[in-house]
Design an enzyme around this catalytic site. Structure first.
Site, PDB file in Angstrom:
ATOM      1  N   GLU A 145       0.844  -1.184   0.000  1.00  0.00           N
ATOM      2  CA  GLU A 145       0.000   0.000   0.000  1.00  0.00           C
ATOM      3  C   GLU A 145       0.885   1.242   0.000  1.00  0.00           C
ATOM      4  O   GLU A 145       1.758   1.395   0.854  1.00  0.00           O
ATOM      5  CB  GLU A 145      -0.891   0.007   1.246  1.00  0.00           C
ATOM      6  CG  GLU A 145      -1.751   1.242   1.412  1.00  0.00           C
ATOM      7  CD  GLU A 145      -2.503   1.237   2.739  1.00  0.00           C
ATOM      8  OE1 GLU A 145      -3.406   2.080   2.897  1.00  0.00           O
ATOM      9  OE2 GLU A 145      -2.184   0.409   3.625  1.00  0.00           O
ATOM     10  N   GLU A 228      -9.286   9.167   6.349  1.00  0.00           N
ATOM     11  CA  GLU A 228      -9.318   8.296   7.518  1.00  0.00           C
ATOM     12  C   GLU A 228      -9.644   9.162   8.737  1.00  0.00           C
ATOM     13  O   GLU A 228      -8.752   9.839   9.266  1.00  0.00           O
ATOM     14  CB  GLU A 228      -7.964   7.626   7.742  1.00  0.00           C
ATOM     15  CG  GLU A 228      -7.680   6.479   6.819  1.00  0.00           C
ATOM     16  CD  GLU A 228      -6.389   5.758   7.212  1.00  0.00           C
ATOM     17  OE1 GLU A 228      -6.360   4.532   7.165  1.00  0.00           O
ATOM     18  OE2 GLU A 228      -5.405   6.428   7.567  1.00  0.00           O
TER      19      GLU A 228
END
Length: 713
Positions: A145, A228
């Protein structure tokens, strides 16, 4: 993106996500934990509430989404609540319509993408995720990622730890690496908030290939852009998102930057071109029909030619000095292989080899490669060695006698620093006027000559009081006087900081209309000058950061409408103490920055009153915020009292270390400890030397007059 801390979390998300199908729609409200829809028949929008069962709702738009409800909260020591996002590719078997992902990295030529974020309150990050795996995975979690952190708010940080800094896509980044228990993570942290950006995702992929186990045999599985949140976040928005994965050759390029010019061959009429829009080291250089593409732009920086999009240099392969050594794109390294001299006859020579930039075999067609070769020795030039360098030039290194303005040119904010025309961080050092209504006779040719020539200052801050007999009493006179002093500073090669000196009342909103009128006038009049910096609120006090931010976001557009390039400085809470003097700290700015670019934040101190506690906060804040000390005193906070030499030197040493610019209060003969001149000096007109200086003036003159170190390469 998700931070997976336990295998059970991965399994739970996978099982639930597989049950929620994407329903095509152009606008929808999604409150289901793993609900999705599609937009533009191209992208998935997902609620992705993977870290909490508390309600989160998003409203989708044609181009993105907005968080409208967010009920949960969690500790910043653990994972976030969710990752609402826009997706291109495959996420837990849910693939975006018509996607060509997964795609093997070796077949991906470019990934042009654009993103625009809208920020709000809360603790969160805004991140762009790139997922890769050794297999063409469409389900579960890929092994690698990449997280590009456009913005973060609150005490949060990436997985793992910092491993260094790098330049990708023409921007500077702090790089972190780690593993969250489910996959490896490489994170790129922007030093300052990015609101929107168009870039090539492939640049980040190439950097990760160079620094990790990922190879070009791996697969790109998805791109995701969102937030997030740990708490709060209502109002966060992806305003626009686009991405395209180009497989094969000759992909559409990303938008060209507004910097750089072309190098055109006399014989061919064609441009120096980076092959196939490549960004990797060792990409060949060729001739090609001139276009507006970024891969034909070169900026003359010192003795190098730099491609602004990649930040890489025109380079002789292997550092060779032999005839036939080919030219390539390569990371700038300061070696002779990247040094070029542009000559009056149109040739470009590499001093290390003494050879000329040359089109191979006198070729003129598209695809002709470039090399170094012996310069034509027939008493003239040869057309395949003659070039026109069209724009994009950075001035050559300055002589020793040039002024701060002549050396540095137009300034701009780069990360947490102030940078010059050579794209290098600098520090400006100077003095502030006192109120023009009281000490106007202190600012004339004699005093400003001394400031420039004897004090060797870089900066002249023009403190225009608004109240206390200032601007509000006679706007035309004060506006004209500020403009006159800007001109005087420019004539001496000094930067001029126009200070809208609000103090009492402390709420900047009280003077909002006056500020708009004043800054519209001075920005319009001085728009073509390179020496002007705007300070829009001197010392806000007694009001919250939200009020100051709102004021700034109304005044800044007025300046930008007239002067789009100048640096703007925003005052902070508690008399520009980053909130410290009112019991807060820099986090209120870090977590809720002004929504504008090319800005800095003001910090003020008085050395006898504000000591180690304040210095510690400045050092912490300077890692995240671009700061400028637009006012400080050597005495106590009243502007009077004895000079605290130890604390003043500790402050200036810290500012020098951090490359934070400063202006001292005051370049006047005020009968107070902070005045630089003895009372009566401005009337007698003798500013030269040190005999008329106070203790404060002598200390500041000794510190400011030391040689500047303005980097040019």
């Amino acid at each position: 993106m998700r931070r997976l801390f336990q295998a059970l979390t991965v399994l739970a998300v996978a099982a639930t996500a597989a049950l929620v199908a994407a329903a095509p729609a152009q606008a929808a409200t999604i409150c289901e934990q793993y609900g999705t829809t599609t937009i533009q028949d191209t992208y998935i929008v997902q609620n992705n509430r993977w870290g909490s069962a508390a309600e989160q709702c998003i409203d989708t738009t044609d181009n993105g989404f907005r968080i409208t409800s967010q009920q949960g909260s969690t500790s910043t020591s653990g994972p976030p609540l969710s990752y609402p996002s826009v997706v291109l590719g495959c996420h837990y078997q849910n693939c975006s319509p018509g996607t060509n992902l997964p795609a093997q990295l070796s077949q991906v030529s470019s990934v042009p993408s654009a993103i625009s974020y809208g920020y709000a309150g809360g603790t969160y990050n805004a991140t762009y995720d790139i997922w890769m795996d050794p297999t063409p995975k469409t389900d579960g979690v890929s092994q690698m990622e990449i997280m590009i952190w456009f913005h973060r708010q609150g005490s949060i940080q990436p997985i793992g730890g910092p491993v260094g800094n790098t330049t990708v896509g023409g921007r500077n980044w702090e790089v972190w690496q780690g593993n969250n228990g489910g996959n490896d993570v490489v994170s790129y942290l922007a030093p300052a908030t990015i609101n929107s950006w168009s870039f090539n995702v492939k640049d980040f992929i190439d950097d990760v290939v160079a620094r990790t186990q990922v190879t070009n045999d791996w697969y790109l599985t998805s791109l995701q852009a969102g937030f997030e949140p740990w708490n709060g976040g209502v109002g966060l928005a992806v305003n626009n998102f686009s991405a395209e994965v180009n497989v094969g050759t000759s992909p559409p390029p990303p938008p060209p930057p507004g910097d750089g010019g072309t190098i055109v061959g006399q014989a061919s009429g064609r441009c120096l071109d980076i092959l196939d829009l490549g960004t990797a080291d060792s990409t060949p250089i060729q001739l090609w029909d001139c276009t507006t593409n970024w891969n034909q732009l070169w900026s003359r920086t010192g003795n190098t030619f730099v491609n602004p999009q990649t930040g890489k240099c025109l380079d002789v392969s292997g550092g060779s000095t032999a005839n036939g050594a080919r030219l390539q794109l390569y990371t700038c390294n300061g070696t002779g292989a990247q040094s070029w001299q542009v000559n009056g006859d149109g040739t470009i020579t590499n001093p290390q080899s003494g050879k000329c930039l040359d089109a191979v075999e006198q070729g003129t067609g598209n695809g002709t490669r470039l090399q170094i070769w012996d310069c034509f020795g027939g008493g003239g030039t040869q057309p395949n060695q003659v070039w026109t360098v069209d724009g994009g030039s950075t001035p050559p290194p300055p002589g020793d006698d040039q002024t701060p303005l002549a050396i540095n040119g137009q300034l701009y904010v780069c990360g947490v620093n102030l940078c010059n025309q050579y794209h290098q961080p600098i520090q400006l050092r100077g003095m502030s006027t006192h109120g023009l209504q009281w000490f106007n006779n202190c600012y004339n040719d004699a005093s400003l000559d001394v400031l420039a020539d004897e004090w060797r200052a870089d900066l002249f801050r023009i403190a225009m009081y608004v109240q206390e007999g200032g601007y509000e009493t006679n706007p035309p006179w004060f506006t004209n006087r500020v403009n006159e002093l800007v001109d005087e500073a420019e004539e001496r090669g000094l930067y001029a900081m126009i200070d809208f000196h609000t103090l009492t009342p402390g709420d900047p909103m009280y003077n909002l209309d006056r500020a708009k009128t004043f800054f519209a006038a001075v920005a319009s009049r001085n728009a073509d000058k390179k020496n002007v910096i705007y300070e829009i609120a001197n010392e806000p006090n007694g009001v919250g950061w939200g009020t100051i931010k709102s004021y700034a976001e109304q005044v800044i557009p007025v300046i930008r409408a007239n002067d789009p390039d100048a640096v703007i400085i925003v005052g902070t809470r508690g008399w520009s103490s980053l909130g410290v003097s009112e019991g807060s700290n820099a986090d209120e700015v870090i977590n809720n920055p002004v929504n504008a670019s090319n800005i800095m934040y003001a910090f003020h101190f008085y050395a006898a009153s504000h000591q180690d506690f304040y210095r510690t906060e400045v050092q912490r804040a300077a890692a995240t915020l671009p700061l400028f000390v637009t006012e400080f005193g050597t005495v106590d906070y009243t502007g009077d009292g004895g000079v605290d030499v130890g604390s003043t030197n500790a402050w200036i040493n810290l500012l020098d270390q951090l490359k934070i610019g400063y202006a001292n209060w005051t370049y006047s003969d005020a009968n107070e400890g902070s005045g630089a001149f003895n009372p009566g000096t401005c009337n007698n007109g003798n500013f030269s030397g040190t005999s008329n200086l106070t203790a404060s003036g002598n200390l500041l003159r000794s510190r400011i007059s030391t040689p500047d170190n303005f980097p040019t390469s």
